[in-house]
Structures are given as structure tokens and as C-alpha cells.
Design a protein around this motif. Structure first.
Motif, PDB file in Angstrom:
ATOM      1  N   ILE A  91       0.838  -1.191   0.000  1.00 55.30           N
ATOM      2  CA  ILE A  91       0.000   0.000   0.000  1.00 55.30           C
ATOM      3  C   ILE A  91       0.877   1.245   0.000  1.00 55.30           C
ATOM      4  CG2 ILE A  91      -1.815   1.266   1.225  1.00 55.30           C
ATOM      5  CD1 ILE A  91      -2.651  -1.444   0.091  1.00 55.30           C
ATOM      6  N   PRO A  92       0.730   2.119  -0.999  1.00 58.13           N
ATOM      7  CA  PRO A  92       1.527   3.340  -1.027  1.00 58.13           C
ATOM      8  C   PRO A  92       1.317   4.165   0.240  1.00 58.13           C
ATOM      9  CG  PRO A  92       0.395   3.037  -3.118  1.00 58.13           C
ATOM     10  CD  PRO A  92      -0.152   2.015  -2.167  1.00 58.13           C
ATOM     11  N   GLY A  93       2.412   4.550   0.886  1.00 62.78           N
ATOM     12  CA  GLY A  93       2.320   5.340   2.100  1.00 62.78           C
ATOM     13  C   GLY A  93       2.127   4.506   3.352  1.00 62.78           C
ATOM     14  N   GLY A  94       2.048   3.180   3.194  1.00 62.90           N
ATOM     15  CA  GLY A  94       1.854   2.317   4.346  1.00 62.90           C
ATOM     16  C   GLY A  94       0.417   2.358   4.842  1.00 62.90           C
ATOM     17  N   GLY A  95       0.132   1.602   5.877  1.00 61.24           N
ATOM     18  CA  GLY A  95      -1.204   1.595   6.452  1.00 61.24           C
ATOM     19  C   GLY A  95      -2.069   0.477   5.907  1.00 61.24           C
ATOM     20  N   THR A  96      -3.315   0.460   6.353  1.00 66.10           N
ATOM     21  CA  THR A  96      -4.279  -0.563   5.979  1.00 66.10           C
ATOM     22  C   THR A  96      -5.080  -0.116   4.764  1.00 66.10           C
ATOM     23  OG1 THR A  96      -4.472  -1.257   8.292  1.00 66.10           O
ATOM     24  CG2 THR A  96      -6.252  -1.912   6.801  1.00 66.10           C
ATOM     25  N   ALA A  97      -5.314  -1.032   3.854  1.00 63.77           N
ATOM     26  CA  ALA A  97      -6.133  -0.711   2.686  1.00 63.77           C
ATOM     27  C   ALA A  97      -7.593  -0.567   3.098  1.00 63.77           C
ATOM     28  CB  ALA A  97      -6.003  -1.808   1.636  1.00 63.77           C
ATOM     29  N   LEU A  98      -8.331   0.173   2.309  1.00 65.32           N
ATOM     30  CA  LEU A  98      -9.760   0.364   2.536  1.00 65.32           C
ATOM     31  C   LEU A  98     -10.501  -0.295   1.382  1.00 65.32           C
ATOM     32  CD1 LEU A  98      -9.522   4.202   3.287  1.00 65.32           C
ATOM     33  CD2 LEU A  98      -9.195   2.295   4.885  1.00 65.32           C
ATOM     34  N   ALA A  99     -11.363  -1.247   1.676  1.00 69.69           N
ATOM     35  CA  ALA A  99     -12.056  -2.007   0.635  1.00 69.69           C
ATOM     36  C   ALA A  99     -13.475  -1.493   0.424  1.00 69.69           C
ATOM     37  CB  ALA A  99     -12.094  -3.489   1.002  1.00 69.69           C
ATOM     38  N   ASP A 100     -13.896  -1.485  -0.815  1.00 69.43           N
ATOM     39  CA  ASP A 100     -15.276  -1.120  -1.138  1.00 69.43           C
ATOM     40  C   ASP A 100     -15.645  -1.793  -2.451  1.00 69.43           C
ATOM     41  OD1 ASP A 100     -17.739   0.014  -0.803  1.00 69.43           O
ATOM     42  OD2 ASP A 100     -17.141   2.053  -1.330  1.00 69.43           O
ATOM     43  N   GLY A 101     -16.931  -2.019  -2.636  1.00 72.12           N
ATOM     44  CA  GLY A 101     -17.421  -2.619  -3.871  1.00 72.12           C
ATOM     45  C   GLY A 101     -18.299  -1.644  -4.627  1.00 72.12           C
ATOM     46  N   THR A 102     -18.383  -1.847  -5.931  1.00 69.81           N
ATOM     47  CA  THR A 102     -19.234  -1.005  -6.759  1.00 69.81           C
ATOM     48  C   THR A 102     -19.794  -1.846  -7.896  1.00 69.81           C
ATOM     49  OG1 THR A 102     -19.343   1.076  -8.002  1.00 69.81           O
ATOM     50  CG2 THR A 102     -17.351  -0.244  -8.282  1.00 69.81           C
ATOM     51  N   ILE A 103     -20.951  -1.472  -8.402  1.00 71.49           N
ATOM     52  CA  ILE A 103     -21.555  -2.183  -9.519  1.00 71.49           C
ATOM     53  C   ILE A 103     -21.234  -1.431 -10.809  1.00 71.49           C
ATOM     54  CG2 ILE A 103     -23.682  -3.025 -10.564  1.00 71.49           C
ATOM     55  CD1 ILE A 103     -22.870  -4.495  -8.018  1.00 71.49           C
ATOM     56  N   ASP A 151     -21.044  -8.121  -1.401  1.00 69.51           N
ATOM     57  CA  ASP A 151     -19.651  -7.662  -1.333  1.00 69.51           C
ATOM     58  C   ASP A 151     -18.757  -8.638  -0.585  1.00 69.51           C
ATOM     59  OD1 ASP A 151     -19.814  -5.312  -2.804  1.00 69.51           O
ATOM     60  OD2 ASP A 151     -20.307  -4.065  -1.068  1.00 69.51           O
ATOM     61  N   ALA A 152     -19.281  -9.276   0.444  1.00 70.07           N
ATOM     62  CA  ALA A 152     -18.472 -10.215   1.224  1.00 70.07           C
ATOM     63  C   ALA A 152     -17.977 -11.365   0.340  1.00 70.07           C
ATOM     64  CB  ALA A 152     -19.280 -10.756   2.401  1.00 70.07           C
ATOM     65  N   HIS A 153     -18.866 -11.894  -0.505  1.00 70.36           N
ATOM     66  CA  HIS A 153     -18.467 -12.952  -1.444  1.00 70.36           C
ATOM     67  C   HIS A 153     -17.553 -12.387  -2.518  1.00 70.36           C
ATOM     68  CE1 HIS A 153     -18.787 -16.286  -4.324  1.00 70.36           C
ATOM     69  NE2 HIS A 153     -18.967 -15.348  -5.246  1.00 70.36           N
ATOM     70  N   ALA A 154     -17.911 -11.218  -3.048  1.00 68.12           N
ATOM     71  CA  ALA A 154     -17.151 -10.647  -4.150  1.00 68.12           C
ATOM     72  C   ALA A 154     -15.712 -10.339  -3.752  1.00 68.12           C
ATOM     73  CB  ALA A 154     -17.844  -9.389  -4.660  1.00 68.12           C
ATOM     74  N   ASP A 168     -16.765  -1.625   5.373  1.00 65.97           N
ATOM     75  CA  ASP A 168     -18.016  -1.352   6.069  1.00 65.97           C
ATOM     76  C   ASP A 168     -18.592  -2.650   6.643  1.00 65.97           C
ATOM     77  OD1 ASP A 168     -19.626  -2.724   4.128  1.00 65.97           O
ATOM     78  OD2 ASP A 168     -19.628  -0.948   2.864  1.00 65.97           O
ATOM     79  N   PRO A 169     -19.676  -2.571   7.418  1.00 70.01           N
ATOM     80  CA  PRO A 169     -20.204  -3.778   8.082  1.00 70.01           C
ATOM     81  C   PRO A 169     -20.615  -4.891   7.138  1.00 70.01           C
ATOM     82  CG  PRO A 169     -21.096  -1.811   9.124  1.00 70.01           C
ATOM     83  CD  PRO A 169     -20.376  -1.344   7.896  1.00 70.01           C
ATOM     84  N   GLY A 170     -20.822  -4.593   5.848  1.00 69.49           N
ATOM     85  CA  GLY A 170     -21.176  -5.642   4.908  1.00 69.49           C
ATOM     86  C   GLY A 170     -20.084  -6.683   4.717  1.00 69.49           C
ATOM     87  N   TYR A 171     -18.884  -6.384   5.180  1.00 70.52           N
ATOM     88  CA  TYR A 171     -17.754  -7.303   5.034  1.00 70.52           C
ATOM     89  C   TYR A 171     -17.448  -8.043   6.339  1.00 70.52           C
ATOM     90  CZ  TYR A 171     -16.607  -4.888   0.637  1.00 70.52           C
ATOM     91  OH  TYR A 171     -16.632  -4.350  -0.631  1.00 70.52           O
ATOM     92  N   THR A 172     -18.304  -7.940   7.330  1.00 76.93           N
ATOM     93  CA  THR A 172     -18.063  -8.584   8.619  1.00 76.93           C
ATOM     94  C   THR A 172     -17.845 -10.087   8.446  1.00 76.93           C
ATOM     95  OG1 THR A 172     -19.418  -6.939   9.757  1.00 76.93           O
ATOM     96  CG2 THR A 172     -19.024  -9.017  10.908  1.00 76.93           C
ATOM     97  N   GLY A 173     -16.774 -10.588   9.038  1.00 75.86           N
ATOM     98  CA  GLY A 173     -16.478 -12.016   8.988  1.00 75.86           C
ATOM     99  C   GLY A 173     -15.697 -12.466   7.777  1.00 75.86           C
ATOM    100  N   VAL A 174     -15.353 -11.555   6.883  1.00 73.68           N
ATOM    101  CA  VAL A 174     -14.633 -11.922   5.662  1.00 73.68           C
ATOM    102  C   VAL A 174     -13.135 -12.021   5.962  1.00 73.68           C
ATOM    103  CG1 VAL A 174     -14.043 -11.188   3.320  1.00 73.68           C
ATOM    104  CG2 VAL A 174     -16.349 -10.826   4.206  1.00 73.68           C
ATOM    105  N   ASP A 175     -12.511 -13.107   5.502  1.00 75.75           N
ATOM    106  CA  ASP A 175     -11.068 -13.263   5.675  1.00 75.75           C
ATOM    107  C   ASP A 175     -10.348 -12.106   5.000  1.00 75.75           C
ATOM    108  OD1 ASP A 175     -11.413 -15.606   7.030  1.00 75.75           O
ATOM    109  OD2 ASP A 175     -11.010 -16.906   5.310  1.00 75.75           O
ATOM    110  N   GLY A 176      -9.409 -11.510   5.728  1.00 72.91           N
ATOM    111  CA  GLY A 176      -8.633 -10.398   5.195  1.00 72.91           C
ATOM    112  C   GLY A 176      -9.166  -9.051   5.621  1.00 72.91           C
ATOM    113  N   ILE A 177     -10.437  -8.969   6.008  1.00 76.21           N
ATOM    114  CA  ILE A 177     -10.998  -7.703   6.485  1.00 76.21           C
ATOM    115  C   ILE A 177     -10.754  -7.626   7.986  1.00 76.21           C
ATOM    116  CG2 ILE A 177     -13.056  -6.282   6.715  1.00 76.21           C
ATOM    117  CD1 ILE A 177     -12.110  -6.561   3.855  1.00 76.21           C
ATOM    118  N   ALA A 178      -9.812  -6.777   8.362  1.00 76.78           N
ATOM    119  CA  ALA A 178      -9.385  -6.732   9.760  1.00 76.78           C
ATOM    120  C   ALA A 178     -10.197  -5.753  10.588  1.00 76.78           C
ATOM    121  CB  ALA A 178      -7.899  -6.353   9.829  1.00 76.78           C
TER     122      ALA A 178
END
Length: 256
Positions: A91-103, A151-154, A168-178
Motif C-alpha cells: 500500500i503506497p504510504g503504508g497503512g491498511t487498505a480500505l475495501a469497497d465494492g461497486t456495480i 460484497d463479502a463474497h465478491a 463497512d459492516p457488509g464485510y463482517t467475517g470476511v477473511d482479510g478484512i481486519a
């Protein structure tokens, strides 16, 4: 129209020539639309989502030629620019990535299941995007997922599942989402400590949304640009080409 600077377009045409040779078969007559112009045309199609008929009128060739050039150059562009796509784990600049989905909208193809997500209101593909804390695009999931999938599956199917990220909460329980904010229970409220810990993850969603908007300046992926019109079977190679073009156009300097 292409989103590329002149030096970038020249570099891309040179890489395409090295990969596929000319757009005319050996022994054939001279092409009305040569390699350089064909590369510009195919990039413009993905950047602006022109129809092939309109693109043919602009570049001085038939719709059939636009179609042939697209099928020839679209996968080649993704291949020759693959080295421009960064490793999402860095990740440029370090830190945690932020995940989001879009259609990303497509035509309504009744024969293809799971394209229509009720939330978006139109058929499409679910694209997963990872952003830096500053709102820059760090990665786009290489595998497009039918839009009706959550989004969790995607996220897990997209190729980003090993990327440590906040979402966001839609990713709760997904591996990799810390990191995810707490969900407010139906008819209830969060404890003060939960609300405080959720405030920052909810706020940084804006950075992920800026990254999504940046990717969608490539109109073949956006609502404003119309809908993806080609067969779904070609969507993966289109996404690979657009992803590589996005990073190439933003970060490649042909004069370095």
C-alpha cells in the motif's frame, strides 16, 4: 479522448507492436487504420464507452474494423501493461487498505444469472476496489463477480482476499478484512465504546469512495458512461486492460 499523454500513447503502441506485430496480416494491403491509430481507438473506447459505430466515424474506419481491432488489442493491452499494476499488498504510504465494492453496469442479459443486484437497480458486475488511507487506488480485484453477489463474497472471489483491509459492516467475517465498524442492532443502539470505535472506520469510507470514483472515470465501468455492451465472456480481459491503463495513465512517466 484516451486519457493518455502523447508519450504514454506512443509507448503503449510500441509495446503492442512488440507483442502482436502489425494489425495487418503479412501480404495484406495497407490498413486504413494503422497500429498507432488502432491503439488510440481501442483505448478511447474503454475510456469513453463510445459505440463502435461512433468510434469508426471518428477514426475513419468501419464498425467491423473497430470490432476486430478491439478483439485484437484489448487483451494485448492488458498483457503489455501488466507490469504497471502494483502489488496490492504494498500500500503506497503504508497503512491498511480500505475495501469497497461497486456495480459496473452491463446490458440486461436474462440468460446470465445473478447480474441484477436489487440495491443498484440495474444489471452489472461487482468490482472490488482497495484504496489507500488517502483515497488513491491501491488495487482493483482482477476477477469480476456477477452483480447480485454480496460484497463479502465478491471480495473473496475477486483476488483481494489476502489483502489486510478495513471495510463497512457488509464485510463482517470476511477473511482479510481486519477492521469493520459495529452494526447498530435493529431497534437498538450501540454502546458508547462501540460507537466511538466505529466512528473512524465509518469516516474513512469516504476515502474508498474517492478511489471508486477515480476508477469510474473509465466510462466503460460507470453509470454515466452507459453500459458495458460486449459479451460478458470478454469482461475479464476488458477489466484487465482498464485496470492496467488506469495505473499506466496515472503513474507511468515515458520520459523517466
Amino acid at each position: 479522448m484516451t486519457g493518455l499523454r502523447p508519450g504514454q500513447l506512443t509507448e503503449l503502441a510500441a509495446r503492442a507492436a512488440a507483442a502482436i506485430g502489425d494489425v495487418v496480416k503479412p501480404g495484406g494491403g495497407p490498413a486504413v487504420t494503422g497500429l498507432y491509430k488502432s491503439v488510440a481507438m481501442v483505448v478511447a473506447l474503454m475510456r469513453t464507452n463510445l459505440t463502435q459505430e461512433v468510434a469508426g466515424g471518428i477514426f475513419g474506419c468501419s464498425q467491423a474494423t473497430v470490432s476486430r481491432r478491439s478483439d485484437l488489442l484489448r487483451p494485448a493491452i492488458g498483457q503489455v501493461l501488466a507490469s504497471c499494476v502494483p502489488d496490492p499488498r504494498q500500500i503506497p504510504g503504508g497503512g491498511t487498505a480500505l475495501a469497497d465494492g461497486t456495480i459496473a453496469p452491463t446490458r440486461d442479459r436474462a440468460a446470465i444469472p445473478d447480474l441484477f443486484p436489487g440495491k443498484a437497480g440495474y444489471p452489472g458486475m461487482n468490482l472490488q476496489i482497495a484504496a489507500t488511507p488517502g483515497g488513491r487506488v491501491a488495487a482493483t480485484g482482477a476477477v469480476p463477480v456477477h452483480g447480485a453477489r454480496h460484497d463479502a463474497h465478491a471480495f473473496q472471489a475477486s483476488g483481494l482476499k489476502n489483502l489486510p483491509a478495513a471495510a463497512d459492516p457488509g464485510y463482517t467475517g470476511v477473511d482479510g478484512i481486519a477492521i469493520v465498524p459495529f452494526r447498530t442492532p435493529p431497534g437498538g443502539r450501540l454502546h458508547d465504546s462501540q460507537a466511538a470505535s466505529s466512528k473512524e472506520p465509518s469516516g474513512i469510507r469516504a476515502a474508498a469512495e474517492r478511489a471508486v470514483a477515480s476508477v469510474k472515470t473509465w466510462r466503460m465501468l460507470s453509470e454515466e458512461g452507459g453500459r458495458y455492451r460486449a459479451p460478458i465472456s470478454k469482461y475479464g480481459e476488458m477489466l484487465a486492460a482498464v485496470t492496467s491503463l488506469f495505473f499506466f495513465s496515472n503513474y507511468y512517466d515515458p520520459y523517466e
